[in-house]
Motif scaffolding. Structure first.
Motif, short mmCIF file in Angstrom:
data_model
loop_
_atom_site.label_atom_id
_atom_site.label_comp_id
_atom_site.label_asym_id
_atom_site.label_seq_id
_atom_site.Cartn_x
_atom_site.Cartn_y
_atom_site.Cartn_z
N PHE A 194 69.85 68.09 10.14
CA PHE A 194 68.65 67.42 10.64
C PHE A 194 68.73 65.93 10.38
CE2 PHE A 194 67.55 68.90 6.32
CZ PHE A 194 67.10 67.73 5.73
N ILE A 195 67.94 65.20 11.16
CA ILE A 195 67.70 63.78 10.94
C ILE A 195 66.20 63.61 10.77
CG2 ILE A 195 67.79 61.46 11.91
CD1 ILE A 195 70.54 62.51 11.23
N ALA A 201 67.31 62.59 22.82
CA ALA A 201 67.87 62.52 21.47
C ALA A 201 67.75 63.87 20.78
CB ALA A 201 67.16 61.44 20.65
N SER A 202 66.64 64.54 20.97
CA SER A 202 66.46 65.87 20.38
C SER A 202 67.47 66.86 20.93
CB SER A 202 65.03 66.35 20.65
OG SER A 202 64.81 67.62 20.07
N LYS A 203 67.71 66.77 22.23
CA LYS A 203 68.69 67.67 22.87
C LYS A 203 70.10 67.40 22.34
CE LYS A 203 70.23 69.30 27.41
NZ LYS A 203 71.67 69.23 27.11
N VAL A 204 70.43 66.13 22.14
CA VAL A 204 71.74 65.77 21.59
C VAL A 204 71.90 66.39 20.21
CG1 VAL A 204 73.11 63.86 20.66
CG2 VAL A 204 72.06 63.66 22.92
N ALA A 205 70.86 66.34 19.40
CA ALA A 205 70.92 66.87 18.04
C ALA A 205 71.15 68.38 18.04
CB ALA A 205 69.64 66.53 17.28
N THR A 206 70.40 69.10 18.85
CA THR A 206 70.55 70.55 18.88
C THR A 206 71.86 70.97 19.56
OG1 THR A 206 69.17 70.61 20.89
CG2 THR A 206 68.09 71.02 18.79
N ASP A 207 72.25 70.24 20.60
CA ASP A 207 73.53 70.54 21.27
C ASP A 207 74.71 70.30 20.33
OD1 ASP A 207 72.19 71.21 23.55
OD2 ASP A 207 72.71 69.40 24.67
N ALA A 208 74.53 69.40 19.36
CA ALA A 208 75.60 69.12 18.39
C ALA A 208 75.68 70.18 17.31
CB ALA A 208 75.39 67.74 17.77
N GLY A 209 74.76 71.13 17.33
CA GLY A 209 74.82 72.25 16.40
C GLY A 209 73.85 72.17 15.23
N MET A 210 72.97 71.18 15.22
CA MET A 210 72.01 71.08 14.12
C MET A 210 71.02 72.25 14.15
SD MET A 210 71.03 67.04 13.68
CE MET A 210 72.11 65.97 12.72
N GLU A 211 70.79 72.85 12.98
CA GLU A 211 69.86 73.98 12.91
C GLU A 211 68.42 73.52 13.14
OE1 GLU A 211 70.51 77.05 12.74
OE2 GLU A 211 72.49 77.30 11.83
N ILE A 212 68.08 72.33 12.69
CA ILE A 212 66.72 71.82 12.86
C ILE A 212 66.68 70.69 13.88
CG2 ILE A 212 64.84 70.58 11.70
CD1 ILE A 212 65.41 72.21 9.22
N GLY A 213 67.62 69.78 13.81
CA GLY A 213 67.62 68.66 14.75
C GLY A 213 66.80 67.51 14.21
N LEU A 214 65.92 66.96 15.03
CA LEU A 214 65.10 65.84 14.62
C LEU A 214 63.82 66.33 13.95
CD1 LEU A 214 65.37 63.58 17.81
CD2 LEU A 214 66.91 63.68 15.83
N TYR A 215 63.43 65.67 12.86
CA TYR A 215 62.11 65.97 12.34
C TYR A 215 61.31 64.69 12.23
CZ TYR A 215 62.26 64.82 7.25
OH TYR A 215 62.29 64.20 6.03
N ARG A 216 60.05 64.80 12.65
CA ARG A 216 59.16 63.65 12.70
C ARG A 216 58.25 63.60 11.49
NH1 ARG A 216 56.44 62.67 18.45
NH2 ARG A 216 55.59 60.98 17.15
N ASP A 217 57.59 62.49 11.34
CA ASP A 217 56.69 62.24 10.22
C ASP A 217 55.33 61.87 10.79
OD1 ASP A 217 55.59 61.66 7.76
OD2 ASP A 217 57.11 60.22 7.16
N LEU A 218 54.29 62.60 10.38
CA LEU A 218 52.94 62.35 10.87
C LEU A 218 52.17 61.53 9.84
CD1 LEU A 218 50.63 62.86 12.91
CD2 LEU A 218 50.15 64.99 11.66
N ALA A 219 51.78 60.31 10.22
CA ALA A 219 51.01 59.44 9.32
C ALA A 219 49.63 60.05 9.07
CB ALA A 219 50.87 58.05 9.92
N VAL A 220 49.02 59.66 7.94
CA VAL A 220 47.75 60.26 7.55
C VAL A 220 46.58 59.73 8.39
CG1 VAL A 220 47.18 58.58 5.75
CG2 VAL A 220 46.38 60.94 5.54
N GLY A 221 46.77 58.58 9.04
CA GLY A 221 45.68 58.04 9.84
C GLY A 221 46.15 56.89 10.71
#
Length: 738
Positions: free
Chosen positions: A224-225, A404-424
């Protein structure tokens, strides 16, 4: 508040405090019970609209609220877990209680069904007399079989429709990938996307850099990234660059668009502009800077994207092409939220061009201070083209992120991209401007005093009003979770405690004078689970700071992964817990974006820099921090040597140990042998960088959120030492899986 209200009706205040979810006490960061000051509670109630200084006005408001609540047949929204009995709270006059009522269900797929009942057959919960009429509140069980999802229910008395509400059916817990469920231990890299350097970007990391990073990291065993919040900031005010103070959490930061990948960039007009404006030379200078120059980058990207947009309109949007159909569909799906954001940004640009204040809606002219004002509607008609441009940017950003997400999963990443949700969102944001009633703008979210922030924290982020959130049937939260999980393998929720409660501080007060306000945690977790399963996105809850056991247990039960930072996992005797003792249902890490890098920590650069910036005015406090750091470093050495994570050539005495590559990599490998399902490591520590990306508690004192990586991406993945480190991490993670 007057003495008469306090003296004659003390229960009124207690009732209001309880009714509005205002806390009365909590356990502080040191494990001690703390009581919230009543004066702070009262000030908060006043910001919520309760006139405590006027007894008659207060009584009138309370009576109005009670009448409204009792005369509403249904709640705005009902939330249940899959398989849970559908127990609906229903209110009606006593004269209608024995009459046949009907609930008509329309599922999100359009299927219809109905069930008839008499309220009097349910359980009577309460009664209330209003204007001589007795109203009853019942709990009625509906015999309906409803799949998970978002559905509509309508209550009828005979043929007369009484009310329409939302019915949400959620799964038991959040999604977890099959590999993780089977015990596989994964590792990945966390990055601030804007920090990425490359030989081709425009002075700031972009989605093409992310594609390259994901592909290269996957080839070394990363699964993952992890990204900083990539929410939309302010095109008109690019130096307002904190990813944790966005304008909208639902939409993407257009600065991450790779301009050269947008169709139309190859046009003669754009290429002529590139040549005439010496763009290539300007780009070289921007790439060479060690800090992101947001103003210069934004100026170049906006100029280029406007030219590209003109070309794109001519090629694709002036006729019925597949691109036009896709763009139209994107706009329709974006709805009022996209309309509001694009209008806000066009309005900001307009005000800026007129030389007027523009940083946020609080300084807009009165006629523009609310998205629903007539002048704003007139503006949208007059400036339709500029508004369409900002919608186009969001479309292109989403397309490139999806790629970019497709590139990550196509490259074999189990999770791929993970995002960060700000609190506000920040106080001048488009998100607040578009939905003013949802936010308490006289208040800021923050944190009570704790070990890292002894004075407390005040973040300048107005909170959502939990009562209004329910009135809006949780739609803003649904949209928020859905948009941030879209095309993502995981979502990290910053300050996950916000699902349970938030520390509200009046804008005029210090952070220590805050009050905890509770949120409907069970409903929010249910919606989180539903969106997690639908988007196949694992959820990580940042549960650091003053966090009650209640929320940690709820997060765990709902399948949310805990967040474990090595430097905070310390026993009472000062020793550091072995990563092998961390919960399996967690993501572990050495450092975070709010902490120094490994070198910075070991050499106390953060304390030295804090002293220079005036963050530690008391020399005794600063000296105690240096002493504590020295002791902690010794305990870290003890732990690393005790687990054979570093060689004997590294001294066991901290007085003789500086941060070296062997110690740095040893710490990372020490974490890799741990029990957490996920391990996240920062690229800064791979590169042995010393400067932090952010110093909490500073604004202009330090260039937060601007520092780039020290090396280009192309160089990083060609280094033999880093490739060897990745190989060791992958091997150790496999060993930990068995």
């Amino acid at each position: 508040m007057t003495q008469s209200i306090q003296g004659s009706e003390p229960s009124i205040l207690e009732h209001l405090v309880a009714q509005n979810g205002i806390g009365t006490e909590f356990i502080d960061a040191w494990g001690n019970p703390a009581t919230i000051d009543k004066s702070n509670q009262q000030k908060l109630l006043q910001t919520m609209g309760y006139p405590l200084d006027d007894e008659r006005a207060l009584e009138a408001k309370l009576e109005e609220e009670a009448i409204f609540e009792w005369q509403r047949p249904l709640n705005p929204v009902y939330v249940f877990r899959n398989g849970q009995p559908l127990m609906l709270t229903i209110r009606c006059p006593i004269g209608d209680a024995a009459q046949a009522h009907t609930i008509r269900l329309i599922t999100e797929s359009g299927e219809k069904s109905a069930v008839k009942f008499n309220p009097v057959d349910g359980e009577l919960l309460a009664t209330q007399e209003i204007d001589g009429i007795e109203w009853h509140q019942y709990q009625v069980r509906l015999e309906l079989n409803v799949d998970i999802g978002y559905h509509d229910i309508a209550l009828f008395l005979g043929r007369k429709k009484q009310q329409v509400s939302k019915l949400i059916i959620a799964p038991e817990k959040c999604f977890s990938p099959k590999a993780v469920e089977q015990g596989k231990k994964l590792w990945g890299l966390s990055v601030q996307l804007y920090c990425l350097r490359s030989e081709r970007n425009w002075g700031i990391g972009d989605f093409s850099d992310l594609c390259f990073l994901a592909k290269q990291a996957a080839s070394l065993g990363a699964d993952f990234i992890g990204l900083n919040p990539i929410h939309q900031l302010y095109p008109a005010n690019p130096d307002a660059c904190s990813p944790y103070g966005p304008s909208s959490r639902r939409w993407l930061n257009y600065l991450y668009i790779d301009v050269e990948q947008v169709a139309g960039f190859d046009s003669k007009s754009v290429q002529a502009w590139m040549k005439n404006e010496n763009v290539e030379q300007r780009l070289v200078a921007l790439r060479e800077k060690d800090w992101v120059d947001y103003i210069a980058v934004s100026e170049l990207k906006l100029d280029a994207l406007k030219l590209v947009f003109d070309e794109y309109k001519t090629r694709f949007l002036s006729k019925q092409t597949k691109q036009k159909k896709a763009f139209d569909a994107f706009i329709e799906t974006g709805g009022e939220s996209l309309d509001g954001l694009a209008t806000f940004e066009a309005l900001q640009m307009h005000l800026k061009s007129q030389g007027k204040d523009y940083w946020g809606w609080p300084v807009f002219p009165d006629k523009y201070k609310d998205a629903n004002k007539p002048a704003v509607r007139q503006f949208t008609k007059k400036h339709a083209e500029e508004i369409l441009f900002f919608k186009f940017l969001q479309w292109q950003a989403q397309l490139q992120f999806e790629q970019a997400s497709k590139v990550a999963t196509d490259a074999g990443m189990e999770i791929g991209l993970y995002r960060d949700l700000a609190v506000g969102v920040s106080d001048g944001s488009a998100e607040i401007w578009s939905n003013k009633s949802l936010y308490c703008t006289d208040v800021s979210v923050g944190a009570p005093p704790d070990i890292l922030g002894p004075l407390g924290q005040k973040w300048g982020l107005p909170p959502m009003d939990p009562k209004v959130l329910v009135e809006q049937a949780y739609q803003p939260i649904i949209d928020l979770f859905h948009s941030n999980m879209h095309a993502s393998g995981a979502l990290r929720i910053d300050h996950a405690m916000a699902l349970l409660r938030l520390w509200w501080v009046h804008n005029e007060d210090d952070a220590s004078q805050g009050v905890y306000v509770n949120y409907p945690v069970d409903d929010l977790l249910a919606i989180l689970a539903l969106e997690s399963q639908r988007n196949q996105a694992l959820v990580i809850g940042e549960d650091l700071g003053t966090v009650p056991d209640e929320i940690r247990e709820k997060l765990q039960d709902n399948g949310v992964y805990s967040y474990r930072v090595f430097f905070f996992e310390q026993a009472e005797d000062g020793g550091f817990f072995s990563p092998s003792h961390y919960p399996v249902q967690s993501m572990s890490t050495l450092t975070t974006h709010d902490m120094p890098t490994l070198i910075g920590y070991w050499h106390c650069d953060d304390l030295t820099l804090g002293k220079e910036l005036g963050l530690y005015p008391d020399p005794d406090v600063l000296q105690s921090l240096f002493e504590s750091r020295h002791e902690n470093k010794q305990e870290i050495l003890n732990t690393l040597h005790g687990h054979h994570s570093i060689g004997e050539h590294i001294s066991r005495d901290v007085n003789y140990v500086g941060m070296s590559k062997d110690l740095n990599f040893g710490m990372q490998k020490h974490m890799a042998g741990g029990s957490s399902a996920l391990l996240s490591l920062q690229l800064e520590d791979w590169l042995e960088m010393d400067k932090p990306v952010n110093i909490p508690g500073t604004f202009n004192e330090y260039p937060n959120w601007k520092r780039k990586l020290s090396r280009n991406l192309e160089e990083i993945f060609s280094r033999a030492d880093l490739r060897a480190l990745a190989g060791d991490l992958t091997h150790l993670r496999k060993q930990a899986s068995s």
